[in-house]
Structure formats: structure tokens, C-alpha cells
Motif scaffolding. Structure first.
Motif, PDB file in Angstrom:
ATOM      1  N   ASN A   1       0.715  -1.323  -0.182  1.00  0.00           N
ATOM      2  CA  ASN A   1       0.045  -0.029  -0.064  1.00  0.00           C
ATOM      3  C   ASN A   1       0.816   1.211   0.045  1.00  0.00           C
ATOM      4  O   ASN A   1       0.497   2.221   0.674  1.00  0.00           O
ATOM      5  N   ALA A   2       1.990   1.126  -0.784  1.00  0.00           N
ATOM      6  CA  ALA A   2       2.758   2.190  -0.534  1.00  0.00           C
ATOM      7  C   ALA A   2       2.504   3.698  -0.716  1.00  0.00           C
ATOM      8  O   ALA A   2       2.913   4.701  -0.566  1.00  0.00           O
ATOM      9  N   ASP A   3       1.251   3.634  -1.711  1.00  0.00           N
ATOM     10  CA  ASP A   3       0.884   4.953  -2.337  1.00  0.00           C
ATOM     11  C   ASP A   3      -0.046   5.765  -1.124  1.00  0.00           C
ATOM     12  O   ASP A   3      -0.700   6.838  -1.165  1.00  0.00           O
ATOM     13  N   LEU A   4      -0.454   4.670  -0.112  1.00  0.00           N
ATOM     14  CA  LEU A   4      -1.392   5.354   1.055  1.00  0.00           C
ATOM     15  C   LEU A   4      -0.504   6.083   1.951  1.00  0.00           C
ATOM     16  O   LEU A   4       0.557   5.663   2.495  1.00  0.00           O
ATOM     17  N   GLU A   5      -1.055   7.453   2.358  1.00  0.00           N
ATOM     18  CA  GLU A   5      -0.457   8.286   3.135  1.00  0.00           C
ATOM     19  C   GLU A   5      -1.290   8.976   4.022  1.00  0.00           C
ATOM     20  O   GLU A   5      -2.641   8.887   3.806  1.00  0.00           O
ATOM     21  N   GLY A   6      -0.940   9.910   4.970  1.00  0.00           N
ATOM     22  CA  GLY A   6      -1.837  10.599   5.803  1.00  0.00           C
ATOM     23  C   GLY A   6      -1.324  10.268   7.418  1.00  0.00           C
ATOM     24  O   GLY A   6      -0.569   9.652   7.626  1.00  0.00           O
ATOM     25  N   ILE A   7      -2.518  10.161   8.075  1.00  0.00           N
ATOM     26  CA  ILE A   7      -2.427   9.712   9.366  1.00  0.00           C
ATOM     27  C   ILE A   7      -3.688   9.156   9.712  1.00  0.00           C
ATOM     28  O   ILE A   7      -4.716   9.075   8.940  1.00  0.00           O
ATOM     29  N   LEU A   8      -3.854   8.351  10.971  1.00  0.00           N
ATOM     30  CA  LEU A   8      -4.898   7.700  11.277  1.00  0.00           C
ATOM     31  C   LEU A   8      -5.797   8.404  11.834  1.00  0.00           C
ATOM     32  O   LEU A   8      -5.779   9.439  12.770  1.00  0.00           O
ATOM     33  N   PRO A   9      -7.135   8.587  11.421  1.00  0.00           N
ATOM     34  CA  PRO A   9      -8.177   9.559  12.139  1.00  0.00           C
ATOM     35  C   PRO A   9      -8.569   9.257  13.460  1.00  0.00           C
ATOM     36  O   PRO A   9      -8.442   8.151  14.000  1.00  0.00           O
ATOM     37  N   ASN A  10      -8.780  10.381  14.422  1.00  0.00           N
ATOM     38  CA  ASN A  10      -9.170  10.101  15.712  1.00  0.00           C
ATOM     39  C   ASN A  10     -10.666   9.359  15.756  1.00  0.00           C
ATOM     40  O   ASN A  10     -10.888   8.880  16.926  1.00  0.00           O
ATOM     41  N   TYR A  11     -11.218   9.566  14.839  1.00  0.00           N
ATOM     42  CA  TYR A  11     -12.879   9.162  14.809  1.00  0.00           C
ATOM     43  C   TYR A  11     -12.816   7.384  14.648  1.00  0.00           C
ATOM     44  O   TYR A  11     -13.772   6.885  14.284  1.00  0.00           O
ATOM     45  N   LEU A  12     -11.638   6.733  14.621  1.00  0.00           N
ATOM     46  CA  LEU A  12     -11.648   5.198  14.385  1.00  0.00           C
ATOM     47  C   LEU A  12     -12.559   4.569  15.679  1.00  0.00           C
ATOM     48  O   LEU A  12     -12.991   3.541  15.385  1.00  0.00           O
ATOM     49  N   ASP A  13     -12.507   5.225  16.578  1.00  0.00           N
ATOM     50  CA  ASP A  13     -12.996   4.670  18.020  1.00  0.00           C
ATOM     51  C   ASP A  13     -14.780   4.430  17.702  1.00  0.00           C
ATOM     52  O   ASP A  13     -15.226   3.878  18.558  1.00  0.00           O
ATOM     53  N   GLU A  14     -15.115   5.116  16.685  1.00  0.00           N
ATOM     54  CA  GLU A  14     -16.636   4.948  16.448  1.00  0.00           C
ATOM     55  C   GLU A  14     -16.886   3.760  15.727  1.00  0.00           C
ATOM     56  O   GLU A  14     -17.992   3.166  15.811  1.00  0.00           O
ATOM     57  N   PHE A  15     -15.858   2.801  15.320  1.00  0.00           N
ATOM     58  CA  PHE A  15     -16.095   1.483  14.663  1.00  0.00           C
ATOM     59  C   PHE A  15     -15.896   0.547  15.957  1.00  0.00           C
ATOM     60  O   PHE A  15     -14.703  -0.011  15.997  1.00  0.00           O
ATOM     61  N   GLN A  16     -16.761   0.343  16.769  1.00  0.00           N
ATOM     62  CA  GLN A  16     -16.568  -0.322  17.955  1.00  0.00           C
ATOM     63  C   GLN A  16     -16.766  -1.914  17.763  1.00  0.00           C
ATOM     64  O   GLN A  16     -16.208  -2.708  18.359  1.00  0.00           O
ATOM     65  N   SER A  17     -17.064  -2.384  16.424  1.00  0.00           N
ATOM     66  CA  SER A  17     -16.978  -3.603  16.181  1.00  0.00           C
ATOM     67  C   SER A  17     -15.894  -4.137  15.232  1.00  0.00           C
ATOM     68  O   SER A  17     -15.805  -5.068  14.777  1.00  0.00           O
ATOM     69  N   LEU A  18     -14.928  -3.004  15.326  1.00  0.00           N
ATOM     70  CA  LEU A  18     -13.642  -3.377  14.468  1.00  0.00           C
ATOM     71  C   LEU A  18     -12.821  -4.564  15.107  1.00  0.00           C
ATOM     72  O   LEU A  18     -12.654  -4.159  16.403  1.00  0.00           O
ATOM     73  N   VAL A  19     -12.607  -5.561  14.186  1.00  0.00           N
ATOM     74  CA  VAL A  19     -11.739  -6.667  14.882  1.00  0.00           C
ATOM     75  C   VAL A  19     -10.163  -6.543  14.387  1.00  0.00           C
ATOM     76  O   VAL A  19      -9.654  -7.154  14.875  1.00  0.00           O
ATOM     77  N   SER A  20     -10.030  -5.883  13.094  1.00  0.00           N
ATOM     78  CA  SER A  20      -8.893  -5.765  12.578  1.00  0.00           C
ATOM     79  C   SER A  20      -8.454  -4.635  12.194  1.00  0.00           C
ATOM     80  O   SER A  20      -9.215  -3.881  11.339  1.00  0.00           O
ATOM     81  N   LEU A  21      -7.171  -4.031  12.604  1.00  0.00           N
ATOM     82  CA  LEU A  21      -6.716  -2.791  11.939  1.00  0.00           C
ATOM     83  C   LEU A  21      -5.412  -3.031  11.479  1.00  0.00           C
ATOM     84  O   LEU A  21      -4.443  -3.637  11.863  1.00  0.00           O
TER      85      LEU A  21
END
Length: 154
Positions: free
Chosen positions: A2-22
Motif C-alpha cells: 500500500n505504498a501510495d497510502l499516506e496521511g494519518i490515522l483519524p481520531n474517529y476510528l473509535d466509532e467503529f466499535q465492532s472493528l476486529v482488525s486494523l
């Protein structure tokens, strides 16, 4: 990759409470990992943030991820100490820490309290104590800087 992917992780990821893999690996994503991920995404069982440009410390809030099995954060620019809370994650099966700038854990000789007698790995003793459980793989830098399996079932 994913070499083209850039930026930062957003602060709102905590809204995905069912997230099992990051999984954000082999990228140009940078910055720190938002603490909200550890407090809001408590169902995470896999964190794969390796070979990117993450920096800062690993939050002690990681201890809230009681279902975490895989913590792959190698080859970034993390600093500070690996939190002892990682050693309380009893479901961990694999951890990769090498290629960061973590502070070493210091051993103090109880018979000679006047100073430091040696440096161990960056791994807190609480993590090493998981070997009797299901922890199968722990990859980190040894004191000489070589990549070695610190723990292995083999």
C-alpha cells in the motif's frame, strides 16, 4: 503493498466499535496512533501497523484490548517503553517490535543497587511471562541488534 497510502490515522476510528482488525502496513501513513483506538475499539484482535511511518509511544490503554492476538508494529519509529499492559493481554499469539526506537528495559542488580548492571531487551517482563500461555512468537531486537525470536514454541 500500500505504498501510495499516506496521511494519518483519524481520531474517529473509535466509532467503529465492532472493528476486529486494523491493518495499515507497508504504507507512508505517519503520525501517532490515536489513543481513542485503544479505548473505543475494544474488540480488536489484530493490529498490523508495520513497515510504515508511525511514531510516538504505544499507549498503556492497549491493555483494554483484551481480545488482541496479534500486535505487529515493527519497522516504524515508535519510541518510549513498551507498556507493561501488553504483558497482560493473555490472548496474544504474536508480537513484533523490532525496527523501532523503544527504550530498553533496565535491570538493576539487587546486590549492587549503586547502578545499572545491564540492559535487557525492550520487552517488559510481564510480556515474557506469557510464554506459558498461547504466545507463540515474539520478535524483537536483541542487544546486539540482530532480529531474533525471543520466544518460540519450536
Amino acid at each position: 503493498e500500500n505504498a501510495d497510502l499516506e496521511g494519518i490515522l483519524p481520531n474517529y476510528l473509535d466509532e467503529f466499535q465492532s472493528l476486529v482488525s486494523l491493518s495499515v502496513y507497508k504504507t507512508s501513513v505517519s503520525g501517532s496512533v490515536p489513543e481513542s483506538i485503544f479505548s473505543g475499539c475494544t474488540k480488536l484482535n489484530s493490529i498490523r501497523l508495520y513497515k510504515s511511518k508511525f511514531e510516538g509511544t504505544v499507549s498503556s490503554q492497549i491493555g483494554k484490548l483484551v481480545d488482541l492476538k496479534w500486535l505487529w508494529i515493527h519497522e516504524n519509529d515508535f519510541t518510549g517503553r513498551v507498556p507493561t499492559e501488553v504483558g497482560k493481554l493473555v490472548k496474544l499469539e504474536g508480537v513484533t517490535l523490532h525496527g523501532n526506537r523503544f527504550d530498553p528495559v533496565i535491570d538493576i542488580d539487587e546486590n549492587h543497587r549503586s547502578g545499572v548492571v545491564g540492559l535487557t531487551n525492550i520487552v517488559p517482563p510481564s510480556l515474557c511471562s506469557l510464554k506459558g500461555g498461547i504466545l507463540k512468537h515474539l520478535w524483537t531486537n536483541c542487544e546486539e541488534g540482530a532480529l531474533t525470536p525471543a520466544l518460540s514454541d519450536e
